[in-house]
Design a protein around this motif. Structure first.
Motif, mmCIF file in Angstrom:
data_model
loop_
_atom_site.group_PDB
_atom_site.id
_atom_site.type_symbol
_atom_site.label_atom_id
_atom_site.label_comp_id
_atom_site.label_asym_id
_atom_site.label_seq_id
_atom_site.Cartn_x
_atom_site.Cartn_y
_atom_site.Cartn_z
ATOM 1 N N VAL B 352 0.851 -1.193 0.000
ATOM 2 C CA VAL B 352 0.000 0.000 0.000
ATOM 3 C C VAL B 352 0.888 1.245 0.000
ATOM 4 C CG1 VAL B 352 -1.692 1.334 1.308
ATOM 5 C CG2 VAL B 352 -1.929 -1.141 1.137
ATOM 6 N N VAL B 353 1.886 1.243 0.845
ATOM 7 C CA VAL B 353 2.785 2.398 0.955
ATOM 8 C C VAL B 353 3.421 2.729 -0.384
ATOM 9 C CG1 VAL B 353 5.005 3.135 1.905
ATOM 10 C CG2 VAL B 353 3.257 2.179 3.408
ATOM 11 N N LEU B 368 -4.100 -1.181 10.470
ATOM 12 C CA LEU B 368 -4.302 -1.845 11.750
ATOM 13 C C LEU B 368 -5.721 -1.671 12.288
ATOM 14 C CD1 LEU B 368 -0.904 -1.086 13.533
ATOM 15 C CD2 LEU B 368 -1.588 -3.084 12.215
ATOM 16 N N ASN B 369 -6.300 -0.486 12.079
ATOM 17 C CA ASN B 369 -7.630 -0.260 12.639
ATOM 18 C C ASN B 369 -8.737 -0.755 11.728
ATOM 19 O OD1 ASN B 369 -6.346 0.949 14.782
ATOM 20 N ND2 ASN B 369 -6.461 2.984 13.861
ATOM 21 N N ASP B 370 -8.650 -0.392 10.458
ATOM 22 C CA ASP B 370 -9.758 -0.730 9.568
ATOM 23 C C ASP B 370 -9.601 -2.106 8.939
ATOM 24 O OD1 ASP B 370 -9.219 2.411 9.467
ATOM 25 O OD2 ASP B 370 -11.377 2.015 9.245
ATOM 26 N N LEU B 371 -8.503 -2.300 8.207
ATOM 27 C CA LEU B 371 -8.327 -3.574 7.506
ATOM 28 C C LEU B 371 -8.277 -4.749 8.477
ATOM 29 C CD1 LEU B 371 -7.430 -4.857 4.585
ATOM 30 C CD2 LEU B 371 -5.264 -5.082 5.750
ATOM 31 N N LEU B 372 -7.411 -4.671 9.466
ATOM 32 C CA LEU B 372 -7.196 -5.816 10.354
ATOM 33 C C LEU B 372 -8.438 -6.142 11.165
ATOM 34 C CD1 LEU B 372 -5.084 -7.871 11.066
ATOM 35 C CD2 LEU B 372 -4.327 -6.400 12.941
ATOM 36 N N SER B 373 -9.128 -5.112 11.679
ATOM 37 C CA SER B 373 -10.313 -5.412 12.491
ATOM 38 C C SER B 373 -11.388 -6.046 11.639
ATOM 39 C CB SER B 373 -10.822 -4.162 13.203
ATOM 40 O OG SER B 373 -11.186 -3.183 12.259
ATOM 41 N N SER B 385 -8.260 -11.400 1.950
ATOM 42 C CA SER B 385 -8.897 -10.093 2.003
ATOM 43 C C SER B 385 -9.561 -9.728 0.683
ATOM 44 C CB SER B 385 -7.861 -9.029 2.365
ATOM 45 O OG SER B 385 -8.431 -7.738 2.234
ATOM 46 N N PRO B 386 -10.867 -9.361 0.733
ATOM 47 C CA PRO B 386 -11.549 -8.934 -0.488
ATOM 48 C C PRO B 386 -11.027 -7.594 -1.002
ATOM 49 C CG PRO B 386 -13.033 -8.799 1.398
ATOM 50 C CD PRO B 386 -11.773 -9.406 1.893
ATOM 51 N N VAL B 387 -10.387 -6.837 -0.102
ATOM 52 C CA VAL B 387 -9.800 -5.572 -0.514
ATOM 53 C C VAL B 387 -8.305 -5.783 -0.708
ATOM 54 C CG1 VAL B 387 -9.372 -3.173 0.150
ATOM 55 C CG2 VAL B 387 -11.523 -4.268 0.763
ATOM 56 N N SER B 388 -7.829 -5.575 -1.925
ATOM 57 C CA SER B 388 -6.402 -5.762 -2.193
ATOM 58 C C SER B 388 -5.629 -4.506 -1.809
ATOM 59 C CB SER B 388 -6.199 -6.031 -3.679
ATOM 60 O OG SER B 388 -6.572 -4.864 -4.408
ATOM 61 N N SER B 389 -4.297 -4.641 -1.748
ATOM 62 C CA SER B 389 -3.466 -3.484 -1.402
ATOM 63 C C SER B 389 -3.644 -2.390 -2.472
ATOM 64 C CB SER B 389 -2.009 -3.896 -1.282
ATOM 65 O OG SER B 389 -1.564 -4.470 -2.489
ATOM 66 N N ASP B 394 -5.526 2.968 -3.707
ATOM 67 C CA ASP B 394 -6.370 3.818 -4.561
ATOM 68 C C ASP B 394 -7.261 4.712 -3.706
ATOM 69 O OD1 ASP B 394 -8.486 3.002 -7.430
ATOM 70 O OD2 ASP B 394 -6.977 4.571 -7.089
ATOM 71 N N LEU B 395 -7.908 4.107 -2.736
ATOM 72 C CA LEU B 395 -8.802 4.836 -1.836
ATOM 73 C C LEU B 395 -8.042 5.880 -1.038
ATOM 74 C CD1 LEU B 395 -11.483 5.277 -0.365
ATOM 75 C CD2 LEU B 395 -10.903 3.380 1.136
ATOM 76 N N LEU B 396 -6.900 5.488 -0.484
ATOM 77 C CA LEU B 396 -6.124 6.406 0.335
ATOM 78 C C LEU B 396 -5.601 7.578 -0.494
ATOM 79 C CD1 LEU B 396 -4.192 3.953 2.678
ATOM 80 C CD2 LEU B 396 -6.304 5.211 3.115
#
Lengths: 108, 463
Positions: B352-353, B368-373, B385-389, B394-396
């Motif tokens: 992602v970075v 850590l807060n959104d993806l992992l939880s 994960s249905p959301v890929s890096s 892209d979202l960020l």
């Protein structure tokens, strides 16, 4: 050599062999006596030797799969089998407690 | 009430990750048809001999080096005798007198008071690491009064890691084992998956009053996860304290952890103290290891295990990886722990970075807060994960470019979890979540609100 009741009982449990009679005890005593002759050798300052192989190189094998897949052959040796498992008696059958056990010296 | 000092010492058996077994060429594999991965040697047929697998030696050396041990250039093999149906030879080949590695240490971290922000580093000493054979598996059939034996596991290479009793509670035990597990997995010397029996832990527990000698210890077995390890240790400590405070005594016995009831119970099969009748293994000469200095000139290199060669090729251990992450990405130490604790999470984060302009120390919050939880809630691994890096980056980016607000970003993420294949931009347009940058448009909206709430405006003006 003194072969006490305690030593006998201990050995019987370890080896799962019966020394139920006087002949067994006598034979054991003679065997220990025979082996004790080793004590006559002076070994001061000599490192005990584990094996005549001690100077040989320990051969290292490559990590390849070269054996196995012989279930049928191995199970031929089994007296009893269940679906390719070996069958053994249940768990560890506990031996009777020491004081309940009859020893040869008591029985003779 | 007098205080008690609990003492906990762990014995770990880690299955070596190798193709074939320690002393034979049969395959190492979990879950295969019974007795299909068994050679004549494994079945202990007469006339067979052990032949040492070089890969197992290398795995033990790697592990010893990673745990700061001294590697014994000469180590010996012994026989440990006992009767059990899954030990066909009647003895196990192990290293009792001179093991391959001694006197090491393992550093691990604990959170103080369950706050991730306060971590403290502790160390447990490693007494030794030895190579030994695994036994087969027994399936007890009590109804038919018999035991079924599968020898597939018999002869698989194990590294026994013996720790000094430096631990004092379940939390420390769990943290130390977790770190050991990560180290073994990083080295590749063991896959260390507890659920598949590749990592087995026995706990020795005793309590005593400060200043007194150590109390009688019990051995706790049948611990199948790190969580249960903590529970078993803490339960046993409590049980011993209660027993002693009620005037009872502790028996030097082996107990099994019952995960269902959350307690330890005496094991029926163990009979007091065992006399293992250790003798040197007569079929194996001493194991000699070399280093750069002692390397013989004209020896077949396939027959040589070079400690220095192995040391040079050790990968970055978890503690080093964490330090690098903290330095490189300016994240907090506790973040690095979470990243390494979750399989694949570090890679995801770094991907992602790479694909976003957002600063890593802001990205980490989303990871850590959104993806992992989310993953935890749905019991998914990072790989699942249905959301890929790519999508997250892209979202960020939209957020970073101020095209959407943080709140809107969370809404978009919630949509992305559905895995319907829409891009963040498509979702933003669909739900009209764009941030309005146009000054005139904003003024119009504000005016509309003011016009629609005349009373409130008057109230505000009067204040």
């Amino acid at each position: 050599p003194e072969v006490t009741v305690e030593v006998l009982a201990h050995l019987e449990r370890l080896a799962l062999v019966d020394f139920r009679d006087e002949e067994g005890v006598e034979r054991l005593q003679k065997a220990i006596q025979f082996a004790d002759q080793l004590q006559e050798v002076n070994t001061d300052g000599v490192e005990p030797m584990d094996s005549v192989l001690e100077d040989r190189c320990l051969y290292l094998r490559e990590d390849d799969v070269t054996e196995g897949n012989c279930t049928k052959e191995l199970l031929k040796n089994a007296r009893e089998k269940v679906e390719e498992y070996f069958v053994a008696p249940p768990g560890n059958i506990p031996l009777p407690k020491l004081d309940e056990q009859e020893t040869s010296l008591q029985g003779s | 009430l007098a205080s008690w000092v609990p003492v906990v010492g762990l014995e770990i058996h880690a299955q070596i990750s190798s193709n074939s077994k320690l002393f034979s060429g049969s395959q190492v594999q979990f879950a295969a048809p019974p007795n299909s991965l068994v050679s004549f040697f494994d079945a202990s047929l007469p006339g067979t001999l052990p032949v040492l697998n070089r890969r197992c030696v290398e795995a033990a050396v790697m592990t010893g080096l990673a745990l700061n041990c001294s590697i014994n250039k000469k180590s010996l093999f012994d026989r440990k005798h006992y009767f059990y149906a899954d030990l066909p030879a009647g003895y196990q080949i192990t290293q009792q007198r001179v093991p391959i590695a001694v006197n090491g240490s393992l550093s691990y971290s604990l959170c103080i008071d369950n706050k991730m922000s306060q971590m403290v580093t502790k160390t447990v000493r490693i007494k030794q690491i030895q190579l030994e054979q695994d036994s087969g598996k027994s399936l007890h059939d009590d109804t038919r009064s018999q035991t079924l034996v599968d020898l597939n596991r018999a002869g698989v290479g194990l590294m026994e890691v013996v720790m000094e009793p430096d631990l004092c509670c379940g939390e420390e035990a769990a943290a130390a084992i977790r770190e050991l597990q990560l180290i073994l997995q990083t080295l590749g010397s063991s896959q260390a998956v507890m659920a598949e029996g590749q990592l087995r832990v026995d706990a020795n527990v005793s309590v005593h009053h400060p200043g007194d000698p150590y109390g009688v210890r019990t051995e706790v077995k049948n611990i199948n996860s790190i969580r249960f390890l903590a529970k078993a240790v803490d339960y046993e400590i409590q049980r011993q304290i209660e027993e002693l405070e009620n005037g009872g005594t502790i028996l030097n016995e082996t107990r099994a952890f019952d995960s269902r009831l959350g307690c330890t119970v005496p094991m029926r099969d163990k009979e007091g103290k065992q006399d293992y009748r250790f003798i040197p293994e007569p079929n194996l000469p001493p194991l000699i290891l070399y280093d750069a200095k002692s390397l013989p000139a004209n020896m077949n290199h396939q027959q040589v295990v070079n400690i220095d060669w192995i040391r040079e090729r050790l990968p970055d251990l978890p503690s080093v990886k964490r330090a690098k992450l903290v330095e490189q990405y300016e994240i907090l130490p506790e973040h690095s722990f979470t990243l390494l604790n979750e399989e694949g999470l570090t890679e995801f984060f770094e991907n992602v970075v790479k694909q976003t302009q957002m600063k890593p120390r802001k990205v980490i919050g989303w990871i850590l807060n959104d993806l992992l939880s989310y993953l935890k809630q749905h019991s998914l691994t990072v790989k699942e994960s249905p959301v890929s890096s790519f999508l997250l980056a892209d979202l960020l980016n939209l957020l970073e470019k101020k095209e959407i607000s943080a709140a809107a970003a969370k809404q978009v993420l919630a949509e992305l979890w559905k895995g319907e294949g829409k891009t963040p931009l498509e979702i933003v347009k669909e739900k009209k979540l764009e941030l309005i940058q146009d000054q005139k448009e904003l003024e119009q909206i504000c005016q509309l609100v003011i016009d629609g709430h005349e009373n409130e405006v008057i109230m505000m003006a009067l204040r």
